[in-house]
Write a protein that holds these residues in place. Structure first.
Motif, short mmCIF file in Angstrom:
data_model
loop_
_atom_site.label_atom_id
_atom_site.label_comp_id
_atom_site.label_asym_id
_atom_site.label_seq_id
_atom_site.Cartn_x
_atom_site.Cartn_y
_atom_site.Cartn_z
N THR A 1 0.54 -2.26 -2.17
CA THR A 1 -0.58 -1.89 -3.03
C THR A 1 -1.20 -3.17 -3.55
O THR A 1 -0.59 -4.23 -3.51
N ILE B 1 -0.26 2.71 1.60
CA ILE B 1 -0.64 2.15 0.30
C ILE B 1 0.30 2.76 -0.73
O ILE B 1 0.03 3.80 -1.32
N ASP B 2 1.42 2.05 -0.89
CA ASP B 2 2.49 2.57 -1.73
C ASP B 2 3.48 1.44 -2.00
O ASP B 2 3.46 0.41 -1.33
N LEU C 1 -1.19 -6.45 -1.81
CA LEU C 1 -2.41 -6.62 -1.01
C LEU C 1 -3.43 -7.39 -1.84
O LEU C 1 -4.29 -6.80 -2.49
N ALA D 1 -1.38 1.99 7.66
CA ALA D 1 -1.47 1.40 6.33
C ALA D 1 -0.86 2.37 5.34
O ALA D 1 -1.35 3.49 5.18
N GLU E 1 -6.88 -2.33 0.15
CA GLU E 1 -6.35 -0.98 0.37
C GLU E 1 -7.31 -0.17 1.22
O GLU E 1 -6.92 0.46 2.20
N ARG F 1 -6.89 1.13 5.12
CA ARG F 1 -7.01 2.58 5.39
C ARG F 1 -8.05 2.82 6.50
O ARG F 1 -7.84 3.64 7.39
#
Length: 186
Positions: free
Chosen positions: A40, A64-65, A11, A62, A46, A50
């Motif tokens: 990520t 984030i991982d 990202l 979303a 991020e 979210r």
């Protein structure tokens, strides 16, 4: 029954996520679509994604991982794959998505331009959708064009999927060309 657009990436601004951030509200307000983003990167993106997930809980996810298994599910389970990179010397994600029958939507640059053949509505040729002119308006117009084909021309969409899955990104043909060049030098 709702088209799913997937993105698996770092990202960052280099990957064009500010374009998505700029137009996602307009996309959600005007089209019946769902988006899933896995990756990520910059905290700004991020947090933005979210927040979008909270604003559109039935339409936006979303994650984030970094999750290789989930990435494969997104490649395979999405209808479209979003890759609006500022620059992309090669890129693998667009080729992976095509192998699964997921239609890429890309910025027409570098390796993305080399591997994604823009859909031609007259001839039916192509393996995805691309835009020139790196800005969020062009990205949104290209997403809308892809959604129009998905919704209104299911036979053409199936043909696009097949053409993408049939794409050959192996070294078989380039190796023959290199061999021919080397033989011509002897």
């Amino acid at each position: 029954d709702v088209p799913l657009i997937g993105a698996v990436s770092r990202l960052t601004g280099q990957k064009g996520f500010h374009l998505i951030e700029e137009k996602i509200h307009e996309l959600m307000a005007t089209r019946d679509v769902q988006i899933v983003i896995l990756g990520t990167g910059n905290a700004e993106f991020e947090n933005a994604f979210r927040n979008m997930e909270q604003m559109y809980p039935d339409k936006c996810r979303a994650i984030i991982d970094f999750d290789v298994t989930l990435a494969q599910h997104i490649y395979a389970g999405s209808d479209m794959f979003l890759m609006p990179s500022v620059f992309e010397p090669c890129g693998l994600s667009q080729m992976i998505s095509m192998r699964y029958g997921t239609i890429p939507i890309v910025h027409e640059i570098g390796g993305l331009k080399d591997t994604v053949i823009p859909y031609n509505e007259i001839t039916g040729e192509g393996t995805g959708f691309s835009f020139w002119g790196f800005n969020s308006t062009n990205l949104l117009a290209t997403i809308s064009r892809a959604l129009d084909v998905y919704e209104d021309q299911p036979e053409e969409w199936q043909q696009l999927m097949s053409q993408g899955m049939d794409s050959d990104f192996s070294w078989a043909q380039p190796a023959k060309e290199y061999l021919s060049i080397y033989q011509s030098l002897l």
